[in-house]
Design an enzyme around this catalytic site. Structure first.
Site, PDB file in Angstrom:
ATOM      1  N   HIS A 292      39.718 -16.517  28.962  1.00  0.00           N
ATOM      2  CA  HIS A 292      39.095 -17.770  29.251  1.00  0.00           C
ATOM      3  C   HIS A 292      38.182 -17.528  30.657  1.00  0.00           C
ATOM      4  O   HIS A 292      38.643 -16.898  31.650  1.00  0.00           O
ATOM      5  CB  HIS A 292      40.180 -18.693  29.882  1.00  0.00           C
ATOM      6  CG  HIS A 292      39.806 -20.006  30.372  1.00  0.00           C
ATOM      7  ND1 HIS A 292      39.362 -21.229  29.393  1.00  0.00           N
ATOM      8  CD2 HIS A 292      39.535 -20.575  31.602  1.00  0.00           C
ATOM      9  CE1 HIS A 292      38.886 -22.067  30.377  1.00  0.00           C
ATOM     10  NE2 HIS A 292      38.859 -21.930  31.539  1.00  0.00           N
TER      11      HIS A 292
ATOM     12  N   MET B 224      37.174 -22.446  20.162  1.00  0.00           N
ATOM     13  CA  MET B 224      37.169 -23.560  20.775  1.00  0.00           C
ATOM     14  C   MET B 224      38.130 -24.770  20.252  1.00  0.00           C
ATOM     15  O   MET B 224      37.610 -26.058  20.199  1.00  0.00           O
ATOM     16  CB  MET B 224      35.664 -24.153  20.957  1.00  0.00           C
ATOM     17  CG  MET B 224      34.742 -23.177  21.598  1.00  0.00           C
ATOM     18  SD  MET B 224      35.572 -22.219  22.996  1.00  0.00           S
ATOM     19  CE  MET B 224      35.055 -23.505  24.422  1.00  0.00           C
ATOM     20  N   ARG B 225      39.034 -24.262  19.712  1.00  0.00           N
ATOM     21  CA  ARG B 225      40.215 -25.359  19.156  1.00  0.00           C
ATOM     22  C   ARG B 225      41.277 -24.898  19.481  1.00  0.00           C
ATOM     23  O   ARG B 225      42.076 -23.734  19.615  1.00  0.00           O
ATOM     24  CB  ARG B 225      40.012 -25.274  17.575  1.00  0.00           C
ATOM     25  CG  ARG B 225      38.825 -25.973  16.753  1.00  0.00           C
ATOM     26  CD  ARG B 225      38.918 -25.988  15.597  1.00  0.00           C
ATOM     27  NE  ARG B 225      37.458 -26.309  15.082  1.00  0.00           N
ATOM     28  CZ  ARG B 225      37.232 -27.398  14.779  1.00  0.00           C
ATOM     29  NH1 ARG B 225      38.109 -28.318  14.658  1.00  0.00           N
ATOM     30  NH2 ARG B 225      36.041 -27.826  14.335  1.00  0.00           N
TER      31      ARG B 225
ATOM     32  N   ASN C 159      44.331 -14.737  24.331  1.00  0.00           N
ATOM     33  CA  ASN C 159      43.016 -15.764  24.395  1.00  0.00           C
ATOM     34  C   ASN C 159      42.413 -15.148  25.977  1.00  0.00           C
ATOM     35  O   ASN C 159      43.069 -14.679  26.710  1.00  0.00           O
ATOM     36  CB  ASN C 159      43.347 -17.223  24.620  1.00  0.00           C
ATOM     37  CG  ASN C 159      42.034 -18.104  24.757  1.00  0.00           C
ATOM     38  OD1 ASN C 159      41.051 -17.927  24.328  1.00  0.00           O
ATOM     39  ND2 ASN C 159      41.992 -19.129  25.947  1.00  0.00           N
TER      40      ASN C 159
HETATM   41  C1  GAR Z   1      33.658 -16.507  26.412  1.00  0.00           C
HETATM   42  O1  GAR Z   1      33.273 -16.691  27.965  1.00  0.00           O
HETATM   43  C2  GAR Z   1      35.097 -17.155  26.689  1.00  0.00           C
HETATM   44  O2  GAR Z   1      35.945 -16.953  27.872  1.00  0.00           O
HETATM   45  C3  GAR Z   1      34.907 -18.547  26.425  1.00  0.00           C
HETATM   46  O3  GAR Z   1      33.933 -18.654  25.370  1.00  0.00           O
HETATM   47  C4  GAR Z   1      33.064 -17.852  25.514  1.00  0.00           C
HETATM   48  C5  GAR Z   1      32.852 -16.918  24.259  1.00  0.00           C
HETATM   49  O4  GAR Z   1      31.671 -16.140  24.350  1.00  0.00           O
HETATM   50  N1  GAR Z   1      36.156 -19.129  25.966  1.00  0.00           N
HETATM   51  C6  GAR Z   1      36.555 -20.512  26.392  1.00  0.00           C
HETATM   52  O5  GAR Z   1      36.092 -21.154  27.164  1.00  0.00           O
HETATM   53  C7  GAR Z   1      38.053 -20.754  25.813  1.00  0.00           C
HETATM   54  N2  GAR Z   1      38.801 -21.660  26.693  1.00  0.00           N
HETATM   55  P1  GAR Z   1      31.373 -15.155  23.239  1.00  0.00           P
HETATM   56  O6  GAR Z   1      31.206 -16.004  22.002  1.00  0.00           O
HETATM   57  O7  GAR Z   1      30.016 -14.575  23.671  1.00  0.00           O
HETATM   58  O8  GAR Z   1      32.463 -14.099  23.306  1.00  0.00           O
END
Ligand code: GAR
Length: 208
Positions: free
Chosen positions: A115, A96-97, A113
């Protein structure tokens, strides 16, 4: 002659379900690479516990004083750790950075990445909640190469997920995550196989 498997490094801040999906794909042979290192900017993140319980090298690295980015010193720490582990491809799994400067120069077009929305709709935080509140009927997930913006890099792969009348933020996110776990290993394989052509902000992928 056997091909050397490319080394990937995973960065995450959360519970690590995408890291687990990628690891399972590596173990089943669906993804032909080696997971060399998992790094988190959150000392007690689930991703570190889950990696360590699968004997994957996993470290916390101090992200520096800012909340949404790495400062220069932290960026150097991250790049150095990845390079020392022999990492060629960086896969973000809920990191998240924002990454910038030296990091993106070092791994040019080699940072991927995932998303939880159909970009360019709903970049940023809690994209599933944004989709639900907006009232779209379909959302999904996007795999993209990382550039200097927030969720703006060339798009590599997308999958749609319907929004149901009875959805809550949690139920919608859970269904999006099922799609994430399906597409992320395939998209990463496509990238590390060199089957992408990047033209400006367009990323041409083979027919999916
Ligand atoms: C996931 O849904 C990913 O798409 C999102 O964080 C979650 C991590 O889940 N990423 C973002 O929002 C990036 N902008 P996880 O730790 O269970 O993989």
């Amino acid at each position: 002659m056997t091909r050397k498997r490319p080394k990937i490094g995973i960065l995450g801040s959360g519970k690590g379900s995408n890291m687990v999906a990628l690891h399972q794909a590596l173990q089943s042979g669906q993804l032909d690479a080696e997971l060399a290192l998992v790094i988190s900017d959150v000392e007690n993140a689930g991703i570190l516990d889950r990696a360590r319980s699968s004997k994957i090298p996993a470290i916390f690295l101090d992200p520096g004083p800012f909340r949404t980015k790495l400062d220069e010193a932290a960026e150097t720490r991250y790049v150095d750790a990845l390079i020392s582990a022999g990492v060629e491809w960086v896969v973000l799994a809920g990191f998240m950075r924002i990454l910038k400067g030296r990091f993106l120069k070092t791994f040019h077009h080699r940072v991927i990445n995932i998303h939880p929305s159909l970009l360019p709709s709903f970049p940023g935080l809690e994209a599933w909640k944004q989709a639900l509140e907006y009232g779209v009927k379909y959302t999904g997930c996007t795999v993209h190469l990382v550039d200097q913006g927030i969720d703006t890099g060339p798009i590599l792969w997308q999958e749609t997920v319907p929004v149901l009348n009875e959805d809550t933020p949690d139920s919608l996110h859970a269904r999006i995550q099922e799609a994430e776990h399906r597409i992320y290993p395939q998209a990463v394989q496509c990238a590390i196989d060199g089957r992408l052509t990047v033209r400006g902000r367009l990323c041409l992928t083979p027919t999916l």
